[in-house]
Design an enzyme around this catalytic site. Structure first.
Site, short mmCIF file in Angstrom:
data_model
loop_
_atom_site.label_atom_id
_atom_site.label_comp_id
_atom_site.label_asym_id
_atom_site.label_seq_id
_atom_site.Cartn_x
_atom_site.Cartn_y
_atom_site.Cartn_z
N ARG A 170 7.88 15.29 8.36
CA ARG A 170 7.76 16.54 7.62
C ARG A 170 6.37 16.70 6.99
NH1 ARG A 170 12.85 17.89 4.10
NH2 ARG A 170 12.85 19.76 5.38
N GLU A 229 8.02 15.73 0.73
CA GLU A 229 7.26 14.76 1.53
C GLU A 229 5.80 15.15 1.70
OE1 GLU A 229 11.60 14.55 2.65
OE2 GLU A 229 10.13 16.17 2.47
N LYS A 279 29.17 16.06 -9.45
CA LYS A 279 29.22 15.19 -8.29
C LYS A 279 30.30 14.14 -8.53
CE LYS A 279 25.40 14.42 -6.06
NZ LYS A 279 24.09 13.90 -5.59
#
Length: 620
Positions: A398, A370, A283
């Site tokens: 969610r 979640e 990244k």
């Protein structure tokens, strides 16, 4: 933005078909120019940065090998899709990204035929690509479907549900894991690449499939061969799990070696059945400050790429709502050792950094899960703990079944701190918390609160924490009106609003962030203005008093009107058989696009000017 001679190859690439005209030897230079162009454009516009830097070579290789948009790429979440946007016709518009009317922050079907699936929430790419592959195969088409998913997104259970199904239906699907949380050691990198070439080759795949056919008729020999293959591959590649799910696992390979990527993708392009390619990237690759601190450079404001640090925001005497929550959480944890903090991979965004450092044994980051976060809290509450779930409003959607079935149905003592409620600005409709008042107030046992300012937010968090049952406090992104914050941990009386301005004829009932604009509009109109505070339970006595003493009721909220706080007032007045003109002001019945929060509030009429105009037109 004009792409000048600084990008001799990229300037002529307007679509992937242009990229595919190049010689394979030119691709490393394309990747170099693409990375530099990405840095230049994001430094102007701001936006998601480090994730895209890590997928430059992978994006180039995918569009070079696959015949996009006929072959279709599904990017998970979309933080890493900026290079994809640059190569698919949006190069010159990249400085407009995340602005009103500009390029979307995430892949969006309405924006480009190259955006095969709209994303924003994580862990959806494999399910979507599998569905596309099945439908395409049923039509007799030969499109290639590719899902690109990150190591964070693959922690979501939905990804494994999709892979389990893909193995069962044996769909032609390529899943690429963009793994930027590990690195290939130099002394084994060459061996990894060699093994990948072998494992992805047509010869290996052909021998593997023919061996299955021959040996499957000899059960004992076949079982020995299968176990031997798993054992050998298990020693050299970490793919046994994916093989068990029915995937042909290949990798890991260096995600910044564009030659290796192209060769591997060309080898596996026509393989039948589900294939899993493990790609290792870094990244922030290619931009030293982002490599050093990819988290800080995940989402950035406009910055100077020649400097080694991001611009520092001017110090503010007023904290954000997120900071108010983080401070309250630590203060309450000091007082009550039963408090536990839970986040689904949003430690920084939800304000839990200090809490995680000061109370590490009471801090739980469950990754992008979640549903698990909510039921985990339910389980903790069953054993006398006091869990606080810090979650964005849009992400709690969610886990709606878990909220109803596992928490509220059992009336368990869980506090939900809902950040990013209402309009969020540049991230657009996928991240807007436009529906929480509607989907929360219909749940029995819930207490639902919306603070008008920062101090009230702190007080309501205390109120919800001490309430014996499920409670939610929803607050917006960014700063509030700048109210002085009291250091104590006092709460407010449940179900009680307050009059903040006394007037006549018109009564304005406001919840949460729009209260300040409603108060100013009310003063200009000579109206009574009430800070209602509680969506559930409603302050019915206050509503009755205002209905009896005023000619018009106006409700104001930063939630969709359908099923929201205003709807609750309508229902109550109807039940009381009170006939009175009522104007409900809130978010429209549509998805509000991206832009600055201030722009969007003006667009939907939730600023002072908009509220005044709506009331004046209604009363006229």
């Amino acid at each position: 933005m004009n792409v000048t001679q600084d990008y001799p190859l990229l300037k002529d690439i307007n679509l992937p078909s242009d990229l595919r005209q190049l010689d394979k030897k030119q691709l490393p230079q394309v990747a170099k120019e693409l990375r530099e162009f990405l840095t230049q454009t994001v430094s102007i516009s701001g936006g998601h940065f480090s994730a895209g830097l890590g997928t430059v070579e992978l994006t180039v290789a995918l569009h070079y090998v696959f015949n996009t948009p006929e072959d279709q790429l599904v990017w998970d979440v979309g933080h890493q899709a900026y290079p994809h946007k640059i190569l698919t016709g949006r190069k010159d518009r990249m400085p407009t990204i995340r602005t009103y009317g500009g390029v979307s922050a995430f892949p969006k079907r309405a924006e480009s035929e190259y955006d095969a699936f709209g994303v924003g929430h994580s862990s959806t790419s494999i399910s979507a690509a599998l569905g596309m592959a099945i439908a395409s195969q049923l039509r007799g088409e030969h499109k290639k479907m590719v899902a690109i998913i990150g190591d964070g997104s693959i922690t979501g259970g939905m990804a494994y549900e999709a892979m389990n199904h893909a193995g069962d239906v044996n769909a032609d699907l390529l899943v690429i894991l963009n793994d930027n949380d590990m690195s290939i050691s130099p002394n084994v990198g060459a061996m990894n690449n060699y093994l990948t070439k072998v494992l992805s080759s047509k010869l290996y795949s052909s021998v593997r499939e023919e061996s299955k056919k021959v040996l499957s008729g000899m059960p004992s020999v076949w079982e020995l061969a299968r176990k031997t293959e798993e054992h050998v591959k298990g020693m050299i590649v970490p793919g046994t799990l994916f093989e068990e799910l029915g995937f042909n696992y290949i990798g890991p390979i260096d995600g910044h070696d564009v030659d290796m990527l192209v060769s591997t993708l060309e080898n596996i392009k026509d393989l039948k059945g589900p294939v899993f390619l493990h790609v290792v990237t870094k990244k922030g690759k290619g931009y030293a400050p982002a490599e050093k601190d990819p988290l800080a450079y995940h989402g950035v404001p406009a910055f100077n790429p020649c400097k080694d640090s991001l611009p520092k925001a001017a110090p503010s005497p007023h904290p954000t709502y997120t900071q108010v929550f983080g401070s309250w959480l630590c203060d309450m944890a000091e007082q009550d050792e039963r408090l536990l903090g839970i986040t689904p991979a949003m430690r920084e965004g939800s304000g839990l950094v200090e809490f995680s450092q000061r109370f590490p044994k009471r801090y739980f980051d469950v990754a992008i899960a979640e549903q698990h976060a909510v039921t985990l809290a339910a389980g903790q509450a069953c054993q006398g703990a006091k869990p606080v779930v810090a979650i964005y409003s849009t992400f709690l959607q969610r886990a709606y079944d878990q909220l109803i079935h596992d928490v509220a149905l059992q009336n368990l003592d869980v506090l939900f701190a809902l950040d990013r409620a209402g309009l969020v600005g540049p991230d657009g409709p996928t991240h807007a918390g436009s529906f929480d008042l509607s989907y929360l107030r219909c749940i029995p046992n819930m207490v639902v609160m919306a603070p008008a300012d920062e101090n009230e937010c702190r007080q309501m968090l205390t109120t919800g924490y001490h309430y014996e049952g499920p409670a939610a406090v929803r607050y917006p992104r960014g700063k509030g009106p700048g109210a002085a914050i009291e250091c104590n941990l006092d709460g407010v009386e449940i179900g009680k609003g307050e009059i903040r301005h006394q007037g006549g004829r018109i009564a304005i009932l406001a919840w949460g962030a729009p209260f300040s604009a409603a108060l100013e509009a009310g003063k200009q109109l000579g109206a009574t203005v009430a800070n209602m505070r509680f969506v559930k339970p409603l302050d019915q006595d206050l509503i009755l008093d205002l209905a009896k003493s005023h000619d018009v009721i106006v409700t104001v909220e930063e939630n969709v009107v359908a099923g929201g706080a205003g709807s609750a007032v309508n229902e109550f007045l109807h039940a009381q058989r009170i006939l009175l003109p009522v104007l409900n002001i809130g978010l429209p019945d549509e998805y509000v696009e991206q832009g600055s929060r201030e722009e969007l509030l003006g667009l939907v009429g939730l600023d002072v000017k908009g509220i005044l105009a709506r009331i004046e037109a209604f009363c006229a």
